[in-house]
Scaffold this active site. Structure first.
Site, PDB file in Angstrom:
ATOM      1  CB  CYS A  82      -0.955   0.002   1.186  1.00  0.00           C
ATOM      2  SG  CYS A  82      -2.096  -1.379   1.158  1.00  0.00           S
ATOM      3  CG  ASN A 117      -6.677  -0.596   1.364  1.00  0.00           C
ATOM      4  OD1 ASN A 117      -5.979  -0.183   0.446  1.00  0.00           O
ATOM      5  ND2 ASN A 117      -6.175  -1.074   2.495  1.00  0.00           N
ATOM      6  CG  HIS A 144      -3.151   3.586   2.223  1.00  0.00           C
ATOM      7  ND1 HIS A 144      -3.688   3.217   1.008  1.00  0.00           N
ATOM      8  CD2 HIS A 144      -3.176   2.462   2.996  1.00  0.00           C
ATOM      9  CE1 HIS A 144      -4.020   1.936   1.045  1.00  0.00           C
ATOM     10  NE2 HIS A 144      -3.722   1.463   2.244  1.00  0.00           N
TER      11      HIS A 144
HETATM   12  O1  UT7 Z   1      -3.765  -1.073   3.601  1.00  0.00           O
HETATM   13  C1  UT7 Z   1      -2.816  -1.609   4.484  1.00  0.00           C
HETATM   14  C2  UT7 Z   1      -3.085  -1.158   5.845  1.00  0.00           C
HETATM   15  N1  UT7 Z   1      -4.277  -1.799   6.352  1.00  0.00           N
HETATM   16  C3  UT7 Z   1      -4.863  -1.281   7.414  1.00  0.00           C
HETATM   17  O2  UT7 Z   1      -4.433  -0.237   7.871  1.00  0.00           O
HETATM   18  C4  UT7 Z   1      -5.999  -2.027   8.044  1.00  0.00           C
HETATM   19  C5  UT7 Z   1      -5.896  -1.862   9.542  1.00  0.00           C
HETATM   20  N2  UT7 Z   1      -6.909  -2.613  10.288  1.00  0.00           N
HETATM   21  C6  UT7 Z   1      -8.209  -2.237  10.296  1.00  0.00           C
HETATM   22  O3  UT7 Z   1      -8.614  -1.356   9.562  1.00  0.00           O
HETATM   23  C7  UT7 Z   1      -9.144  -2.921  11.272  1.00  0.00           C
HETATM   24  O4  UT7 Z   1      -8.392  -3.649  12.201  1.00  0.00           O
HETATM   25  C8  UT7 Z   1     -10.186  -3.857  10.580  1.00  0.00           C
HETATM   26  C9  UT7 Z   1     -11.204  -3.045   9.826  1.00  0.00           C
HETATM   27  C10 UT7 Z   1      -9.472  -4.824   9.655  1.00  0.00           C
HETATM   28  C11 UT7 Z   1     -10.925  -4.672  11.649  1.00  0.00           C
HETATM   29  O5  UT7 Z   1     -11.529  -3.785  12.600  1.00  0.00           O
HETATM   30  P1  UT7 Z   1     -11.392  -4.075  14.166  1.00  0.00           P
HETATM   31  O6  UT7 Z   1     -12.159  -3.041  14.856  1.00  0.00           O
HETATM   32  O7  UT7 Z   1      -9.915  -4.167  14.460  1.00  0.00           O
HETATM   33  O8  UT7 Z   1     -12.121  -5.441  14.318  1.00  0.00           O
HETATM   34  P2  UT7 Z   1     -11.561  -6.852  14.827  1.00  0.00           P
HETATM   35  O9  UT7 Z   1     -10.643  -7.446  13.805  1.00  0.00           O
HETATM   36  O10 UT7 Z   1     -11.037  -6.705  16.205  1.00  0.00           O
HETATM   37  O11 UT7 Z   1     -12.881  -7.674  14.901  1.00  0.00           O
HETATM   38  C12 UT7 Z   1     -13.929  -7.316  15.826  1.00  0.00           C
HETATM   39  C13 UT7 Z   1     -15.046  -8.300  15.658  1.00  0.00           C
HETATM   40  C14 UT7 Z   1     -14.570  -9.758  15.678  1.00  0.00           C
HETATM   41  O12 UT7 Z   1     -15.580 -10.514  16.296  1.00  0.00           O
HETATM   42  P3  UT7 Z   1     -15.418 -10.984  17.825  1.00  0.00           P
HETATM   43  O13 UT7 Z   1     -14.156 -11.788  17.861  1.00  0.00           O
HETATM   44  O14 UT7 Z   1     -15.336  -9.728  18.622  1.00  0.00           O
HETATM   45  O15 UT7 Z   1     -16.658 -11.785  18.074  1.00  0.00           O
HETATM   46  C15 UT7 Z   1     -14.484 -10.132  14.232  1.00  0.00           C
HETATM   47  O16 UT7 Z   1     -14.649 -11.507  14.025  1.00  0.00           O
HETATM   48  O17 UT7 Z   1     -15.636  -8.118  14.360  1.00  0.00           O
HETATM   49  C16 UT7 Z   1     -15.636  -9.353  13.663  1.00  0.00           C
HETATM   50  N3  UT7 Z   1     -15.499  -9.081  12.238  1.00  0.00           N
HETATM   51  C17 UT7 Z   1     -16.534  -8.823  11.436  1.00  0.00           C
HETATM   52  N4  UT7 Z   1     -17.856  -8.799  11.669  1.00  0.00           N
HETATM   53  C18 UT7 Z   1     -18.661  -8.504  10.628  1.00  0.00           C
HETATM   54  C19 UT7 Z   1     -14.343  -8.983  11.520  1.00  0.00           C
HETATM   55  N5  UT7 Z   1     -14.642  -8.697  10.236  1.00  0.00           N
HETATM   56  C20 UT7 Z   1     -15.984  -8.595  10.157  1.00  0.00           C
HETATM   57  C21 UT7 Z   1     -16.891  -8.325   9.120  1.00  0.00           C
HETATM   58  N6  UT7 Z   1     -18.203  -8.280   9.385  1.00  0.00           N
HETATM   59  N7  UT7 Z   1     -16.466  -8.055   7.857  1.00  0.00           N
END
Ligand code: UT7
Length: 347
Positions: free
Chosen positions: A137, A304, A274
């Site tokens: 990225c 993204n 980004h």
């Molecule tokens: O481009 C390169 C750089 N990339 C980035 O900068 C991305 C950085 N990371 C992020 O943007 C975020 O971490 C994400 C958007 C990927 C995830 O957000 P988060 O607030 O960190 O969520 P999480 O991974 O901690 O997941 C929270 C909950 C989980 O459920 P439990 O374990 O709390 O029951 C996940 O399983 O949300 C769940 N989850 C979803 N639920 C519905 C993860 N993805 C999804 C989804 N829909 N698509």
């Protein structure tokens, strides 16, 4: 000395120029044209929620994404890059003969070789040379930095810098943690040699700063490669870890860019970060004390698009008249590698 950390960082500041005495003439890489291309097919969050366990509200709240563009089979990396490059050349009033080099940042090339940059070269009918560059990225900022160096060294007078990606082809469409986050597209800028006095009042690329830490390679990667017939690969990400690094490193990158140019946050007309997550964008804008109206945001509609996200955002803000000659634009990105960096430009 920690040799690994030492060799993993490339800082391309140019004290010789930025400290040049007034009156001295220096070469600057001027952003002469900007263009973008987005695939025709738009996929909304609701459409994805029919195939994976997700919802429009989760995606909007956690990322700011409402939809993404997804490439059809004919919309390859080279096809989209060529369209974006044509738009950038037309915007600059430049001809294919004005292009000495094409630098294409991508993690999703059409082929292992020839470089997709050379497929673009052939499609445009340019001479010169070109190559692809892999920095995930952060790829566009890396390529912009290399284009700046080519121009300032005198090796090229016109450089096309392109970010083009078809991440839809490396998605695990069963993994809701990643497949809702990415989209396809391409953006390009045409850099033309110009002159300045070596001060922050010059037009052109004022500084670039590149960083990498290969020890963090396992928090965001593709688990295969073109060279592995059994495993072309899917994107894998530890979102929480990447998020944590993104806020810290991007904040550092914007501070570094401003300090290197002796500028205050107030000097920035536009932040073009980004586009990975609206929460990360908000955190960086807050650090710069920039109101959201001065941040170019496309994540809601593009998602993204990795190396394409910054040039696509530039293309959009240029097309709708937000970007104006003389303004200061701060670019910052973070991606797999980890790679991160910034560029400060006066338009
Ligand atoms: O481009 C390169 C750089 N990339 C980035 O900068 C991305 C950085 N990371 C992020 O943007 C975020 O971490 C994400 C958007 C990927 C995830 O957000 P988060 O607030 O960190 O969520 P999480 O991974 O901690 O997941 C929270 C909950 C989980 O459920 P439990 O374990 O709390 O029951 C996940 O399983 O949300 C769940 N989850 C979803 N639920 C519905 C993860 N993805 C999804 C989804 N829909 N698509």
């Amino acid at each position: 000395m920690d040799l690994a950390a030492e060799t993993a960082t490339l800082d391309s500041r140019r004290p010789a120029e930025t400290d040049a005495p007034a009156g001295r003439v220096v070469v600057r890489a001027i952003v002469a044209g900007i263009g973008g291309y987005l695939p025709e097919r738009i996929v909304g969050n609701d459409e994805l929620s029919r195939t994976v366990d997700t919802s429009d509200s989760w995606i909007r709240e956690r990322t700011g994404i409402h939809q993404r563009h997804i490439a059809q089979p004919h919309e390859t990396c080279a096809f989209m890059a060529t369209r974006a490059a044509q738009a950038a050349l037309a915007d600059a009033g430049a001809a294919p003969g004005d292009v000495d080099a094409i630098l294409l940042a991508t993690a999703t090339p059409d082929q292992a070789f020839p470089a997709t940059a050379l497929r673009v070269q052939a499609a445009l009918g340019c001479g010169g040379f070109g190559f692809d560059l892999s920095a995930a990225c952060s790829g566009f900022i890396y390529a912009l930095s290399m284009g700046d160096l080519l121009i300032r060294s005198g090796q090229a007078r016109g450089v096309l810098v392109i970010g083009a990606e078809v991440y839809s082809r490396i998605m695990n469409w069963q993994d809701r943690g990643t497949c809702v986050l990415f989209g396809d597209g391409a953006g390009a800028v045409f850099l033309r040699a110009g002159t300045g006095e070596g001060t922050g009042a010059d037009r052109g690329i004022l500084s670039t700063h590149l960083h990498a830490d290969g020890k963090l390679g396992d928090i965001l990667y593709v688990d295969g490669a073109v060279g592995r017939a059994d495993k072309p690969g899917h994107l894998v990400m530890n979102g929480k870890e990447v998020f944590r690094h993104a806020v810290v490193r991007l904040s550092g990158a914007v501070d570094e860019a401003l300090a290197a140019n002796g500028m205050d946050h107030a000097a920035v007309d536009w932040l073009v970060p980004h586009q990975a997550n609206m929460r990360i964008v908000d955190a960086i804008a807050k650090r710069l004390a920039l109101p959201v109206e001065r941040v170019v945001v496309t994540i809601d509609r593009h998602a993204n698009t990795s190396a394409a996200s910054i040039p696509l955002a530039l293309a959009e803000a240029h097309a709708d008249g937000r970007l104006q000659r003389g303004q200061v634009v701060l670019l910052s990105a973070l991606g797999g590698g980890l790679t991160w960096g910034s560029a400060l430009i006066r338009l």
